[in-house]
Design an enzyme around this catalytic site. Structure first.
Site, PDB file in Angstrom:
ATOM      1  CD  GLU A 298       2.881  10.308  -0.980  1.00  0.00           C
ATOM      2  OE1 GLU A 298       3.886   9.525  -1.045  1.00  0.00           O
ATOM      3  OE2 GLU A 298       1.762   9.960  -0.698  1.00  0.00           O
TER       4      GLU A 298
ATOM      5  CD  GLU B  22      -2.995  -1.132   0.397  1.00  0.00           C
ATOM      6  OE1 GLU B  22      -3.167  -0.242  -0.397  1.00  0.00           O
ATOM      7  OE2 GLU B  22      -3.559  -2.414   0.152  1.00  0.00           O
TER       8      GLU B  22
END
Ligand code: NAD
Length: 483
Positions: free
Chosen positions: A387, A256
Site C-alpha cells: 500500500e 478497517e
C-alpha cells in the site's frame, strides 16, 4: 493564516490535557503550522472513559428511548449540514485535499450517515424463537438487543470527519457511549464536533474526544478495562498491534485496515468511462484512500491506449492550493508521507517499471507529489503489492479473465475491487471470484450509509456502515420463560 487549537471534550466540557502538553501540526499545502494539538496522556483517557462509563451505566442515556436518541442524531445531522462549508474548509486546510472533495463527498456522506442511523435508533428489535420447551413445559423465548457499552472509536487522518461519523452514528443509535481518538495528523474537524454535540443536546459523557498520539492515547484507550468495544480504522500494522493488545479480553473489535484495490479493465469496456473512473479511484484525496484503485489490470488488447489516456489524465491534474476552485489535487498529509511516496516511485523504477507520468518534482514547502503512472509492471513487484497511499498507479496487462482474477486476488489486502466491462455476465462472474469485501461494476467504490464497508485478509475484519455495523455495537440477549 490562523493556527487552530484543539481541546479535549470530556463529560460535556472542553478541557486542556491534564499535563498541559501540546504539539504542532503543519498545514500540508504550505508546510506552516496550522494547529496546536493536545498531547494527552493515559490520565485524560482515564477521565474520558470514566465519563463515558458513568453516562452509560447510570446516566440518562441508558434509559433514553430510541426515538429520543434518533431525535438527537437528526439534530446533529442538521447542525453538521449547517456548518458543512466551514468544516470542509478546515478539512481542506488541515488535510491538504481539494475543498470540492469535502463539500461534495465527505460532508454530505457524514450528514446522510447520521440520518440513516437515526432511523435505526428506535428499531432495535429482538426475536421471538419457538423451541420444543423445557422438561415437558412450554416456553416463551425472546431476545433483546442491548448496546455493548463504551465504544472506543479510533480514527485515521485521510477522511477524518466522515470516518468518525461512520462509527459515531451507529454507536449512538445502538445506545453506546463513546470515546473518540482522532488522528494526531487531522484532529480539527472532529474537535469541531464538540460544540455541535452540546448544541444538539447530547447529555454529558455520551461523546468524549481525547486528542493525542496513537501509542499513548490510542493504546491506553484500547487497553482500558472500561472499554467494551473498539472500532479502529487505520493501517494494517497498527490494526495488528490492537488485535494483539485486546487478545484475551473479549472486547468486541472492528478493524478497517489498508487496501491495494485492483481495477480490472476488460477488452470490451467503455474505455473513456473506465479511464475517468480509474483516474478518480487513483487521484481522489491524493491517492490517500484505503480503496485507492492503484493496481490497474488491463486486457492486453487495450492496455496501450488505456495507458496513454490514463497518463494524459494524470498530466491534466491541477496540483495546488486546496482552497482554490481550479485545484484538482492537493498535498499529501506530511513531509514524512511525501518522502515515503517518492521512495516508492524510486522503488518502482529500480524494479524495472517505466514511469509514463509524474517525473517532475514539485518545488516549495508544501507536500505535493505529481500523480505517477507506471507501465511494464509485474504483479509481484513491491509497487504492485504494497500500500503506497499516494497518487501512484500501475498498469498490469493480462490475457484472460482467469489471469486477471488470479492477479487481483494475489495480494495480502482484500478490501475492494472494480470491474470495467460491457459484459454484465462476465462482470458478475468476476464479482463472485474476487476475494474482497466490496466489488464495484463500472464505477469506483460507491460509498453509501446503507451498504456495508469492510475488508478481508489484511484489510481487516468487521464492517462500517449499514445494518451490519449497527449490529456490531449491539449484543443479543436470550430470555427463556418456562410457562
Ligand atoms: P494509523 O494506523 O497510523 O493511525 C490510525 C489511528 O490509530 C490514529 O488515530 C493513530 O493515532 C492511532 N494509533 C496509532 N497507534 C496506535 C496504537 N498502538 N493503539 C491504538 N491506536 C493507535 O493510520 P493512518 O496513517 O492514520 O491512516 C492510513 C491507513 O488507514 C491506511 O492504511 C488506510 O488504508 C487505512 N484506512 C482504511 C480504511 C478502511 O475503511 N478500510 C479507511 C481509511 C483509511
Amino acid at each position: 493564516m490562523t493556527a487552530y487549537q484543539t481541546l479535549n471534550f470530556i463529560d460535556g466540557k472542553l478541557r486542556h490535557p491534564r499535563e498541559e502538553a501540546y504539539f504542532e501540526k503543519a498545514e500540508p499545502a504550505t508546510g506552516e503550522t496550522i494547529s496546536r494539538v493536545c498531547d494527552s496522556t493515559a490520565h485524560d483517557v482515564e477521565d474520558a472513559v470514566a465519563a463515558a462509563r458513568a453516562a452509560f451505566d447510570t446516566g440518562p442515556w441508558s434509559s433514553m428511548p430510541g426515538a429520543e436518541r434518533a431525535g438527537l442524531l437528526m439534530h446533529l445531522a442538521d447542525l453538521l449540514q449547517a456548518n458543512a462549508e466551514a468544516l470542509a474548509v478546515t478539512q481542506a486546510r488541515e488535510q491538504g485535499r481539494p475543498l470540492a472533495e469535502s463539500t461534495m463527498m465527505d460532508l454530505p456522506l457524514a450528514v446522510d450517515t447520521l440520518r440513516y442511523f437515526a432511523g435505526w435508533a428506535d428499531k432495535l428489535e429482538g426475536r421471538c424463537i419457538p423451541t420444543a420447551g423445557y422438561m415437558g413445559k412450554p416456553t416463551l423465548n425472546y431476545t433483546t438487543m442491548e448496546p455493548v457499552g463504551v465504544a472506543a472509536l479510533i480514527i485515521p487522518w485521510n477522511a477524518p470527519l466522515m470516518i468518525c461519523i461512520w462509527k459515531l452514528a451507529p454507536a449512538l443509535a445502538a445506545g453506546c457511549t463513546v470515546v473518540i481518538k482522532p488522528s494526531e495528523e487531522a484532529p480539527l474537524t472532529i474537535s469541531a464536533l464538540a460544540p455541535l454535540l452540546i448544541e444538539a443536546g447530547f447529555p454529558p459523557g455520551v461523546v468524549n474526544i481525547v486528542n493525542g498520539r496513537g501509542p499513548s492515547v490510542g493504546r491506553a484507550l484500547v487497553n482500558h478495562d472500561g472499554v467494551d468495544k473498539i472500532s479502529f480504522t487505520g493501517s494494517t500494522g497498527v490494526g495488528k498491534t490492537i488485535a494483539a493488545d485486546v487478545a484475551g479480553s473479549f472486547k468486541k473489535l472492528t478493524l478497517e485496515l489498508g487496501g491495494k484495490a485492483p481495477q480490472i479493465v476488460l477488452a470490451d469496456a467503455d474505455i473513456e468511462a473506465a479511464v475517468a473512473g480509474v483516474a478518480m479511484g487513483l487521484f481522489v484525496n491524493q491517492g490517500q484512500t484505503c480503496a485507492s484503485g492503484s493496481r490497474v489490470l488491463v486486457h492486453r488488447a487495450v492496455a496501450g491506449q488505456f495507458a496513454e489516456r490514463l497518463a494524459a489524465a494524470a498530466k491534466a491534474v491541477s496540483l495546488g492550493d486546496p482552497l482554490s476552485p481550479s485545484t484538482t489535487m492537493g498535498a499529501l498529509i506530511n513531509q514524512a508521507h511525501k518522502d515515503r511516496v517518492l521512495r516508492y516511485i524510486g522503488i518502482g523504477k529500480e524494479e524495472g517499471a517505466r514511469l509514463i507520468a509524474g517525473e517532475e518534482p514539485v518545488p516549495g514547502k508544501g507536500h505535493f507529489v505529481r500523480p505517477a503512472i507506471f507501465v511494464d509492471v509485474r504483479n509481484d513487484m513491491r509497487i504492485a503489492q504494497e500500500e503506497i497511499f499516494g497518487p501512484v498507479g500501475m498498469i498490469i496487462p493480462f490475457d484472460s479473465a482467469e489471469e486477471a482474477v488470479a492477479m487481483a486476488n494475489d495480494v495480502e489486502f482484500a478490501l475492494s475491487a472494480t470491474v470495467w466491462t460491457r459484459d454484465l455476465s462476465a462482470a458478475h462472474r468476476m464479482a463472485s471470484q474476487l476475494k474482497v469485501g466490496a466489488v464495484a461494476i463500472n464505477g469506483w467504490s460507491p460509498l453509501d450509509a446503507r451498504l456495508p464497508w469492510g475488508g478481508f485478509k489484511n484489510s481487516g475484519s468487521g464492517h462500517d456502515l449499514s445494518q451490519t455495523s449497527l449490529l456490531s455495537y449491539l449484543r443479543e440477549k436470550v430470555v427463556t420463560a418456562v410457562l
